[in-house]
Design a protein around this motif. Structure first.
Motif, short mmCIF file in Angstrom:
data_model
loop_
_atom_site.label_atom_id
_atom_site.label_comp_id
_atom_site.label_asym_id
_atom_site.label_seq_id
_atom_site.Cartn_x
_atom_site.Cartn_y
_atom_site.Cartn_z
N PHE A 90 0.76 -1.26 -0.02
CA PHE A 90 0.06 0.06 -0.07
C PHE A 90 0.94 1.19 0.19
N GLN A 91 2.14 1.28 0.57
CA GLN A 91 2.85 2.51 0.70
C GLN A 91 3.46 2.73 -0.74
N SER A 92 3.39 1.73 -1.69
CA SER A 92 3.98 2.15 -3.00
C SER A 92 2.72 2.71 -3.73
N SER A 93 1.62 3.00 -3.27
CA SER A 93 0.49 3.50 -4.05
C SER A 93 -0.13 4.86 -3.26
N ASP A 94 -1.10 5.44 -3.96
CA ASP A 94 -1.71 6.67 -3.22
C ASP A 94 -2.53 6.41 -2.37
N VAL A 95 -2.93 5.16 -2.19
CA VAL A 95 -3.91 4.87 -1.06
C VAL A 95 -3.51 4.66 0.31
N GLN A 96 -4.26 5.31 1.31
CA GLN A 96 -3.88 5.39 2.63
C GLN A 96 -4.46 4.02 3.24
N LEU A 97 -3.35 3.15 3.70
CA LEU A 97 -4.00 2.02 4.41
C LEU A 97 -4.04 2.17 5.84
N GLY A 98 -5.33 1.67 6.34
CA GLY A 98 -5.57 1.79 7.85
C GLY A 98 -5.90 0.45 8.27
N GLU A 99 -5.98 0.35 9.55
CA GLU A 99 -6.74 -0.97 10.27
C GLU A 99 -8.23 -0.96 9.81
N ASP A 100 -9.11 0.15 9.70
CA ASP A 100 -10.42 -0.04 9.30
C ASP A 100 -10.86 -0.54 7.83
N LEU A 101 -9.60 -0.90 7.17
CA LEU A 101 -9.78 -1.42 6.04
C LEU A 101 -9.76 -3.03 5.94
N LEU A 102 -9.41 -3.47 7.13
CA LEU A 102 -9.10 -4.89 7.11
C LEU A 102 -10.64 -5.47 7.96
N VAL A 103 -10.77 -6.71 7.14
CA VAL A 103 -12.24 -7.23 7.45
C VAL A 103 -11.65 -8.69 8.18
N TYR A 104 -12.53 -8.78 9.31
CA TYR A 104 -12.38 -10.01 10.11
C TYR A 104 -12.99 -11.16 9.33
N LEU A 105 -12.17 -12.30 9.37
CA LEU A 105 -12.80 -13.54 8.84
C LEU A 105 -12.92 -14.50 9.62
N GLY A 106 -12.31 -14.67 10.99
CA GLY A 106 -12.42 -15.54 11.72
C GLY A 106 -10.82 -15.93 12.33
N GLN A 107 -10.82 -17.10 13.16
CA GLN A 107 -9.47 -17.51 13.54
C GLN A 107 -9.79 -18.83 13.93
N LYS A 108 -8.47 -19.59 13.65
CA LYS A 108 -8.15 -20.98 13.90
C LYS A 108 -6.86 -21.40 14.50
#
Length: 388
Positions: A90-108
């Motif tokens: 993401f740092q190589s693009s113009d888009v700001q990556l934040g934690e809010d863009l992450l979508v939780y799928l689950g855990q195992k």
């Protein structure tokens, strides 16, 4: 007459909590807290979290070759990435990556899984230069449905695609029009208008799909839509109207599409379907057998191209002639080509007999679709004991 949903493609996601292994809110809160700390860390080695990149609804996958009984077997796998690699991309693009863009799928097994949409980055190549972003429908046809691990990965990809699609379509409040923000690890969205603050939850569009049966004459009704590949026939299907029960939807849709009245309706099974049309891509298919009370077909040409009664013998032939195993292997090879950088080639659907090269007079959707299971269950006399 019920079928285990685990037999269906996209069902049985191992990351989704069940009655026996529920996902507690505290587990999700802990996952969010830990990824927040890792987000501030610049170290590359960040264990315990894996991220699945998507682009335009396509998951990032890799393809591998293995030898089984002196034969080469091609298998695709989800290309999970580290937090470090995703931040770096993401740092190589113009888009700001934040934690809010992450979508939780689950855990195992102590690992937390997330999805992340890379569409807005504009990047053409995948992370690390390995693998490719592949259409979910292509992955579906390429999956060996007898392979438990492959089925699990397909269900995870379907779940992730459905959630990301929901986020993409829910960026504005349907009540006041203000922008919404993802909250609770992407499991909710909330309106940013302080006078509204309406919350939105992921939803799917329920669809009834039914095999209409003429029990007295031992035949079933199959239909064709204009978008179908040549010679493919399937079940009737339709969306549920507000205030309508599932059974009412089956009766209404059957009457509207083919002019047939049905009596007894029997539930078969349901299937998540995250590969629907672009207007409603994430659906829940709810399958039924519907026993006909009238038999003259009057096709609604706006909905269907054709509809016919088919004998059990003809349907049995269709189920054996379509060579689903061959189609799966061809699709797996196609995914391998895509991951190697090959351009789009010929259609993945081919209904030729290997030995005689004769065209199949008809065939039905493959075993990745609930329509196949409805049709094959009837064709193999799985519903003969039911009384209409």
């Amino acid at each position: 007459m019920a079928t285990s949903s685990r037999e269906h493609a996209f069902a049985g996601n191992p990351l989704i909590g069940t009655a026996s292994t529920p996902t507690a809110s505290s587990d999700i809160d802990s996952a969010v807290a830990s990824i927040h700390m890792l987000w501030l860390n610049t170290a590359e080695d960040q264990l315990g979290h894996k991220i699945l990149p998507f682009k335009q609804g396509k998951p990032l996958v890799v393809s591998t070759i293995s030898s089984v009984d002196a034969s080469q077997v091609l298998t695709w796998h989800l290309a999970w990435q580290s937090i470090y690699k995703c931040k770096e991309s993401f740092q190589s693009s113009d888009v700001q990556l934040g934690e809010d863009l992450l979508v939780y799928l689950g855990q195992k097994d102590g690992v937390v899984y997330w999805a992340l949409d890379f569409t807005e980055t504009g990047q053409q190549s995948p992370l690390n230069g390995q693998g490719a972003y592949v259409e979910l429908r292509t992955l579906m046809t390429a999956t060996d449905l007898s392979d438990e691990n492959s089925m699990a990965e397909l269900s995870i990809a379907g779940h992730a695609r459905a959630l990301l699609e929901w986020h993409s379509l829910s960026q504005f409040c349907g009540k006041c029009g203000t922008t919404t923000l993802a909250i609770e690890a992407g499991r909710r969205r909330q309106c940013q208008n302080s006078n509204c603050k309406k919350r939105f939850y992921p939803r799917v569009d329920p669809v009834v799909i039914m095999l209409v049966i003429d029990k007295a004459n031992d035949r079933a009704l199959l239909s064709r839509q204009a978008r179908f590949v040549p010679r493919m026939w399937s079940c009737l299907a339709g969306f549920i109207e507000p205030g309508e029960s599932l059974e009412e939807a089956v009766r209404r849709e059957t009457w509207e599409e083919v002019g047939i009245e049905v009596g007894e309706i029997v539930y078969h099974s349901s299937q998540p379907w995250p590969v629907g049309p672009s207007s409603m891509p994430c659906q829940l298919m709810v399958g039924f057998f519907a026993f006909a009370k009238t038999f003259n077909i009057c096709v609604d040409k706006k909905e269907l191209e054709e509809a016919k009664w088919h004998s059990r013998e003809d349907v049995q032939k269709a189920l054996t002639f379509a060579e689903y195993d061959k189609s799966q292997r061809k699709s797996a090879f196609r995914v391998h080509q895509i991951c190697d950088g090959a351009e789009k080639g010929q259609s993945l659907f081919e209904d030729l007999n290997v030995e005689t090269r004769e065209l199949a007079p008809m065939f039905v959707p493959g075993p990745f679709a609930i329509a196949h299971h409805l049709i094959s269950s009837w064709a193999n006399k799985g519903v003969d004991l039911l009384e209409s």
